[in-house]
Scaffold this active site. Structure first.
Site, short mmCIF file in Angstrom:
data_model
loop_
_atom_site.label_atom_id
_atom_site.label_comp_id
_atom_site.label_asym_id
_atom_site.label_seq_id
_atom_site.Cartn_x
_atom_site.Cartn_y
_atom_site.Cartn_z
N CYS A 94 5.81 16.60 -15.96
CA CYS A 94 6.86 15.59 -16.13
C CYS A 94 7.51 15.12 -14.82
O CYS A 94 6.89 14.35 -14.10
CB CYS A 94 7.88 16.08 -17.14
N ARG A 128 14.62 7.00 -24.13
CA ARG A 128 13.85 8.17 -23.72
C ARG A 128 12.72 8.39 -24.72
O ARG A 128 12.88 8.13 -25.92
CB ARG A 128 14.75 9.41 -23.64
N HIS A 194 5.63 19.35 -21.82
CA HIS A 194 6.36 20.61 -21.62
C HIS A 194 5.98 21.51 -22.79
O HIS A 194 5.08 21.24 -23.55
CB HIS A 194 7.87 20.38 -21.70
N1 GLN Z 1 13.81 12.69 -14.99
C1 GLN Z 1 12.52 12.30 -15.45
C2 GLN Z 1 12.56 11.33 -16.61
O1 GLN Z 1 13.50 11.32 -17.35
C3 GLN Z 1 11.68 13.53 -15.79
C4 GLN Z 1 12.23 14.33 -16.95
C5 GLN Z 1 11.47 15.59 -17.23
O2 GLN Z 1 10.94 16.24 -16.32
N2 GLN Z 1 11.47 16.00 -18.50
O3 GLN Z 1 11.64 10.57 -16.80
#
Ligand code: GLN
Length: 247
Positions: A94, A128, A194
């Site tokens: 990520c 998101r 993840h």
């Molecule tokens: N900050 C990054 C995003 O929101 C990565 C987030 C993460 O590693 N889960 O895209």
């Protein structure tokens, strides 16, 4: 007996949704296969010698932590590029995956420059992309499934020459529109998954260990392990991801 050095980059800054479990899975399976593992935690500012690193792991991170570690990575870019060309293994999740590309533009419009190891760019979207996910992963022929959990604002677009890690079965993947997930360049794997990812996808754990041994031209004698528990966990996560498909 094989032996590998695993460098865990910025464990205090890059560790979201159980990413540290990937390290535990790597260590435990290596032990079961009779491979000796040394873990080296690397924090910003630490002097690192990448010539001793066989496998580098980096977890996910929030924008603020990405910014912080990006600064530190800048000074190490040449050394990391050289190691990648020599076939060192990198596994990045990520936020770290985003940092393997050219840049990541956050929702606040801040541009964080990456290592430019992979031909990809990431821009934050309005929402998101969150949920359980599953992909058909092209590291194997025929492809195998990988199951995980994603939560990212960034939308990643791969350059034309870059291979995705897999095709999205359930979830969003790189950008929610192209059905690709992650990317592979030489022995570098980047993914949005993840989870932790590795405990419930043991074939990927073994893949990374095998590549790390190959990198050092070490003999590979893998034991046939009883993966029934891991397969159960995999199936459970796959069912969860399948249940998300209409969301
Ligand atoms: N900050 C990054 C995003 O929101 C990565 C987030 C993460 O590693 N889960 O895209």
């Amino acid at each position: 007996m094989g032996a590998i050095n695993i460098y865990h980059l910025y464990p205090d800054h890059l560790n979201l949704y159980g990413d540290r479990g990937n390290m535990l899975a790597l260590c435990r399976r290596a032990e079961w296969h009779g491979i000796k593992v040394k873990i080296i935690a690397v924090n910003p500012g630490d002097p690192i010698n990448f010539s001793n690193c066989d496998l580098l792991f980096m977890g996910g991170g929030q924008d603020s932590d990405q910014k912080l570690v990006a600064e530190d990575l800048k000074g190490r870019s040449r050394e990391i590029h050289q190691a990648v060309e020599d076939n060192m293994v990198i596994f990045a999740v990520c936020g770290s995956y985003q940092l393997l590309g050219h840049y990541y533009t956050t929702a606040r419009g801040e541009k964080i420059n990456g290592l430019e190891i992979m031909e990809l760019n990431t821009e934050a979207g309005k929402s998101r992309l969150i949920g359980n996910a599953a992909i058909n992963c092209f590291l194997w022929d025929p492809p195998r499934t990988l199951v995980g959990f994603e939560n990212h604002g960034g939308r990643t677009f791969l350059g034309p020459g870059l291979q995705p890690l897999g095709k999205v079965l359930y979830g969003f993947g790189n950008n929610g529109s192209e059905k690709t997930e992650g990317a592979v360049y030489k022995n570098v794997i980047g993914t949005y998954l993840h989870g932790s990812l590795l405990p419930k996808n043991p074939w990927l754990t073994d893949y990374l260990l095998k590549k790390a041994l190959e990198y050092r031209h070490q003999e590979i004698y893998f034991c046939k392990l009883d993966d029934s528990l891991e397969e159960k966990a995999h199936q459970f996560a796959l069912n969860l991801a399948a249940g998300n498909r209409h969301k």
